[in-house]
Design an enzyme around this catalytic site. Structure first.
Site, PDB file in Angstrom:
ATOM      1  N   ASP A  96       7.801   5.883   2.367  1.00 20.16           N
ATOM      2  CA  ASP A  96       6.788   5.719   1.343  1.00 20.16           C
ATOM      3  C   ASP A  96       7.464   4.924   0.233  1.00 20.16           C
ATOM      4  O   ASP A  96       8.351   5.436  -0.461  1.00 20.16           O
ATOM      5  CB  ASP A  96       6.311   7.082   0.827  1.00 20.16           C
ATOM      6  CG  ASP A  96       5.215   6.965  -0.223  1.00 20.16           C
ATOM      7  OD1 ASP A  96       5.082   5.875  -0.832  1.00 20.16           O
ATOM      8  OD2 ASP A  96       4.498   7.960  -0.448  1.00 20.16           O
TER       9      ASP A  96
ATOM     10  N   SER B  53       1.897 -13.203  -4.725  1.00 18.31           N
ATOM     11  CA  SER B  53       0.484 -13.521  -4.514  1.00 18.31           C
ATOM     12  C   SER B  53       0.092 -14.623  -5.487  1.00 18.31           C
ATOM     13  O   SER B  53       0.707 -14.767  -6.560  1.00 18.31           O
ATOM     14  CB  SER B  53      -0.382 -12.285  -4.783  1.00 18.31           C
ATOM     15  OG  SER B  53      -1.754 -12.628  -4.885  1.00 18.31           O
TER      16      SER B  53
ATOM     17  N   TYR C  26      -2.992  -5.446 -10.190  1.00 19.96           N
ATOM     18  CA  TYR C  26      -2.416  -6.256  -9.112  1.00 19.96           C
ATOM     19  C   TYR C  26      -1.843  -7.559  -9.675  1.00 19.96           C
ATOM     20  O   TYR C  26      -0.722  -7.961  -9.331  1.00 19.96           O
ATOM     21  CB  TYR C  26      -3.488  -6.551  -8.065  1.00 19.96           C
ATOM     22  CG  TYR C  26      -2.965  -7.215  -6.815  1.00 19.96           C
ATOM     23  CD1 TYR C  26      -2.326  -6.461  -5.828  1.00 19.96           C
ATOM     24  CD2 TYR C  26      -3.110  -8.587  -6.609  1.00 19.96           C
ATOM     25  CE1 TYR C  26      -1.847  -7.062  -4.679  1.00 19.96           C
ATOM     26  CE2 TYR C  26      -2.637  -9.196  -5.460  1.00 19.96           C
ATOM     27  CZ  TYR C  26      -2.001  -8.429  -4.493  1.00 19.96           C
ATOM     28  OH  TYR C  26      -1.520  -9.032  -3.352  1.00 19.96           O
TER      29      TYR C  26
ATOM     30  N   LYS D 243       2.295  -8.563  -9.416  1.00 17.78           N
ATOM     31  CA  LYS D 243       2.765  -9.750  -8.704  1.00 17.78           C
ATOM     32  C   LYS D 243       3.406 -10.763  -9.648  1.00 17.78           C
ATOM     33  O   LYS D 243       4.379 -11.441  -9.283  1.00 17.78           O
ATOM     34  CB  LYS D 243       1.620 -10.379  -7.917  1.00 17.78           C
ATOM     35  CG  LYS D 243       1.114  -9.497  -6.773  1.00 17.78           C
ATOM     36  CD  LYS D 243       2.219  -9.180  -5.768  1.00 17.78           C
ATOM     37  CE  LYS D 243       1.689  -8.430  -4.557  1.00 17.78           C
ATOM     38  NZ  LYS D 243       2.724  -8.155  -3.533  1.00 17.78           N
TER      39      LYS D 243
END
Length: 250
Positions: free
Chosen positions: A59, A143, A157, A161
């Site tokens: 994890d 990304s 997010y 990134k």
């Protein structure tokens, strides 16, 4: 390309799986990790190529898991020349970004632990050994959301990134003199399980905005990573390779 030992995170599906397949075919001894137990089936299948492939579950939000798999990889591989951090996560509500007013801080922190903290912990555990050996290749999968505004992606997010790209550049500057390169790949929209979680209308809008007129395959992103860990990329470090079909042009 001479085979080198490699550790790949997030290798049970998507970009990580495509990269593992490519590298196994090229004869690189591999250690693969993922949260899913499927990683053991992947390792068994790739071993059929005749190369050594080990696997371990983790994890990536838990530091102890990261340290365990990193040390197991160093032991099994007897050193690690290539580290590729592919694992990542996103948060969605009804297939779209979570509104700011509904953003849960615990969810924010878990996402950052997976997308940003985990790659840096893996680097902490692996890169000093690379530096001691005088050779290493690190690629972190970021990304286009770390480079530009992407409407289907959430605030959390974007932040994770962008942070990954910045941290990778800092590592590149520190370790270049030790023969270790650190780069990022910033994919646009890729046909992966993570992409499938996005609202269909948002996906249609995203595709319409891509000059290439389509999403990338996971294998196309894997090919870009494979180049960055190859001898041909030995003078590239601190870079972010944008693989977006023309959506982002720097």
């Amino acid at each position: 390309m001479k085979p080198h030992t490699a550790l790949i995170t997030g290798a049970a599906s998507g970009i990580g799986l495509a990269l593992a397949q490519r590298m196994a075919q090229a004869g690189h001894p591999l250690y693969l990790t993922d949260r899913s137990e499927e990683i053991f089936k992947v390792a068994d299948a790739l071993s059929a190529h005749g190369t050594q492939v080990w696997a371990g579950t983790a994890d990536l939000a838990i530091e102890a898991d990261l340290k365990r798999v990193a040390r197991d990889a160093l032991d099994k591989l007897q050193g690690c020349a290539i580290l590729v951090n592919c694992a990542g996560m996103t948060l969605k509500v009804n297939g779209g970004p979570i509104p700011l007013e509904d953003l849960d801080i615990d969810a924010w922190e878990r996402l950052h632990r997976v997308n940003l903290v985990a790659p840096m912990v893996m680097c902490r555990e692996i890169v000093p050994q690379m530096a001691k050996a005088g050779y290493g290749r690190v690629v972190n999968v970021a990304s286009r959301a770390g480079r530009m505004h992407v409407p289907p992606a959430g605030l959390e997010y974007h932040a994770s990134k962008a942070g990954l790209i910045g941290a990778s550049r800092a590592l590149a500057g520190i370790y270049a003199k030790h023969g270790v390169t650190v780069n990022c790949v910033a994919p646009g929209r890729v046909d992966t399980p993570m992409c499938a979680a996005t609202n269909a209308d948002l996906l249609a809008q995203a595709k319409a905005a891509i000059p290439a007129g389509r999403f990338a395959s996971a294998d196309e992103i894997a090919a870009s990573i494979e180049f960055l860990v190859s001898p041909g990329a030995s003078y590239i470090t601190g870079s972010c390779l944008d693989v977006t079909g023309g959506v982002y042009m720097n």
